[in-house]
Each structure stands twice: as C-alpha cells, then as structure tokens.
Scaffold this motif. Structure first.
Motif, PDB file in Angstrom:
ATOM      1  N   LYS A 192       0.843  -1.197   0.000  1.00  0.00           N
ATOM      2  CA  LYS A 192       0.000   0.000   0.000  1.00  0.00           C
ATOM      3  C   LYS A 192       0.883   1.253   0.000  1.00  0.00           C
ATOM      4  CE  LYS A 192      -3.527   2.438   2.581  1.00  0.00           C
ATOM      5  NZ  LYS A 192      -4.288   2.540   3.806  1.00  0.00           N
ATOM      6  N   HIS A 193       0.557   2.188  -0.877  1.00  0.00           N
ATOM      7  CA  HIS A 193       1.286   3.451  -0.956  1.00  0.00           C
ATOM      8  C   HIS A 193       0.758   4.410   0.103  1.00  0.00           C
ATOM      9  CE1 HIS A 193       3.642   2.780  -4.617  1.00  0.00           C
ATOM     10  NE2 HIS A 193       2.638   1.979  -4.959  1.00  0.00           N
ATOM     11  N   PHE A 194       1.631   5.269   0.615  1.00  0.00           N
ATOM     12  CA  PHE A 194       1.232   6.278   1.591  1.00  0.00           C
ATOM     13  C   PHE A 194       1.850   7.616   1.232  1.00  0.00           C
ATOM     14  CE2 PHE A 194       5.198   4.553   3.171  1.00  0.00           C
ATOM     15  CZ  PHE A 194       5.906   5.677   3.564  1.00  0.00           C
ATOM     16  N   THR A 195       1.163   8.677   1.585  1.00  0.00           N
ATOM     17  CA  THR A 195       1.654  10.046   1.460  1.00  0.00           C
ATOM     18  C   THR A 195       1.063  10.822   2.611  1.00  0.00           C
ATOM     19  OG1 THR A 195       1.736   9.942  -0.947  1.00  0.00           O
ATOM     20  CG2 THR A 195       1.691  12.133   0.021  1.00  0.00           C
ATOM     21  N   GLY A 196       1.866  11.674   3.225  1.00  0.00           N
ATOM     22  CA  GLY A 196       1.368  12.488   4.313  1.00  0.00           C
ATOM     23  C   GLY A 196       2.497  13.194   5.027  1.00  0.00           C
ATOM     24  N   VAL A 197       2.195  13.639   6.231  1.00  0.00           N
ATOM     25  CA  VAL A 197       3.136  14.415   7.025  1.00  0.00           C
ATOM     26  C   VAL A 197       3.604  13.575   8.206  1.00  0.00           C
ATOM     27  CG1 VAL A 197       3.414  16.511   8.397  1.00  0.00           C
ATOM     28  CG2 VAL A 197       1.934  16.535   6.377  1.00  0.00           C
ATOM     29  N   THR A 198       4.911  13.622   8.463  1.00  0.00           N
ATOM     30  CA  THR A 198       5.475  12.964   9.636  1.00  0.00           C
ATOM     31  C   THR A 198       6.283  13.997  10.415  1.00  0.00           C
ATOM     32  OG1 THR A 198       6.593  10.982  10.429  1.00  0.00           O
ATOM     33  CG2 THR A 198       7.616  12.119   8.580  1.00  0.00           C
ATOM     34  N   LEU A 199       6.792  13.591  11.541  1.00  0.00           N
ATOM     35  CA  LEU A 199       7.619  14.470  12.372  1.00  0.00           C
ATOM     36  C   LEU A 199       9.065  14.379  11.920  1.00  0.00           C
ATOM     37  CD1 LEU A 199       6.051  13.612  15.840  1.00  0.00           C
ATOM     38  CD2 LEU A 199       5.460  15.498  14.307  1.00  0.00           C
ATOM     39  N   PRO A 200       9.801  15.483  11.978  1.00  0.00           N
ATOM     40  CA  PRO A 200      11.204  15.459  11.526  1.00  0.00           C
ATOM     41  C   PRO A 200      12.056  14.418  12.253  1.00  0.00           C
ATOM     42  CG  PRO A 200      10.474  17.713  11.865  1.00  0.00           C
ATOM     43  CD  PRO A 200       9.376  16.818  12.369  1.00  0.00           C
ATOM     44  N   ASN A 201      11.778  14.181  13.539  1.00  0.00           N
ATOM     45  CA  ASN A 201      12.572  13.207  14.294  1.00  0.00           C
ATOM     46  C   ASN A 201      12.283  11.765  13.880  1.00  0.00           C
ATOM     47  OD1 ASN A 201      10.009  13.520  15.563  1.00  0.00           O
ATOM     48  ND2 ASN A 201      10.795  12.495  17.376  1.00  0.00           N
ATOM     49  N   MET A 202      11.326  11.555  13.006  1.00  0.00           N
ATOM     50  CA  MET A 202      11.007  10.216  12.537  1.00  0.00           C
ATOM     51  C   MET A 202      11.655   9.903  11.198  1.00  0.00           C
ATOM     52  SD  MET A 202       7.103   9.679  13.686  1.00  0.00           S
ATOM     53  CE  MET A 202       6.758   9.411  15.414  1.00  0.00           C
ATOM     54  N   ILE A 203      12.493  10.814  10.713  1.00  0.00           N
ATOM     55  CA  ILE A 203      13.172  10.620   9.436  1.00  0.00           C
ATOM     56  C   ILE A 203      14.661  10.507   9.705  1.00  0.00           C
ATOM     57  CG2 ILE A 203      13.695  11.590   7.178  1.00  0.00           C
ATOM     58  CD1 ILE A 203      11.098  13.183   7.396  1.00  0.00           C
ATOM     59  N   ASP A 204      15.253   9.427   9.219  1.00  0.00           N
ATOM     60  CA  ASP A 204      16.697   9.226   9.300  1.00  0.00           C
ATOM     61  C   ASP A 204      17.286   9.709   7.985  1.00  0.00           C
ATOM     62  OD1 ASP A 204      19.252   8.391   9.929  1.00  0.00           O
ATOM     63  OD2 ASP A 204      18.873   6.305   9.372  1.00  0.00           O
ATOM     64  N   LYS A 205      18.019  10.809   8.052  1.00  0.00           N
ATOM     65  CA  LYS A 205      18.504  11.433   6.809  1.00  0.00           C
ATOM     66  C   LYS A 205      19.765  10.830   6.321  1.00  0.00           C
ATOM     67  CE  LYS A 205      15.888  15.377   7.711  1.00  0.00           C
ATOM     68  NZ  LYS A 205      15.391  16.508   7.764  1.00  0.00           N
TER      69      LYS A 205
END
Length: 105
Positions: free
Chosen positions: A92-105
């Motif tokens: 399943k595809h998803f698109t939306g908003v997450t919190l910056p601390n939940m992204i490992d850059k």
C-alpha cells in the motif's frame, strides 16, 4: 531515506502536522501510563475521566499509518513540514506528514 524514532516503532504519517503531533503525543502518554501505573490505578483513572488514556489510539481511525522503521521513503523538498511518501511492506502506498525526528537522513 529510512524511518526511525526511539519511542515509536516506526513513523506516524497523517494528513496534517497537527494530527501527527496529536497521535504521537497520545501514543507516548499511553505507553508511559502502561509502564508506570498499575492496572487498578489505570482503571480508576478511566472511571474518573470516562476513557482509558493508557490505550493507544488506532491510527486507522484517524486515517494515519505507522510506517515500519527502515522503510524507504521520499521526502518532498521545499515544505515547512516533512511531507513523505512511499510504500508499506503490504504494498500500500502512503503520502502524508510525519515528524522530523522520525526521518533518518
């Protein structure tokens, strides 16, 4: 990019930043109460408040998803908030908003 956050088992992705922050807070409160209050005190608190704060919200009730840690995703550039998209392990595809601390850059 991969997802990460120490307190949640992945990244919460919702339709808005406010909703994502709300869900994140509710999950953290529920987990704190589960860890630190015995069941009888949680039951008493639920009787006083009319609901059990130690129960985590169902993300599907808010049209949000929990994206597992390590799931590849795209971060849309040029936004004030972290707009992400990708594909869950079930396809399943998803698109939306997450919190910056939940992204490992």
């Amino acid at each position: 990019m991969a997802l990460m956050d120490g307190s949640i088992d992945g990244a919460i992705v919702c339709s808005s930043l406010n909703l994502t922050q709300y869900i994140y807070g509710r999950i953290n409160v529920a987990r704190h109460l589960q860890a630190h209050l015995p069941p009888d005190l949680r039951r008493q608190a639920a009787l006083v408040k009319g609901y059990d704060e130690s129960v985590e919200p169902r993300l599907s009730d808010f049209d949000c998803v929990l994206v597992p840690i390590g799931t590849p995703l795209s971060v849309e550039p040029g936004n004030f908030v972290s707009v992400v998209s990708g594909k869950l392990p079930n396809g399943k595809h998803f698109t939306g908003v997450t919190l910056p601390n939940m992204i490992d850059k």
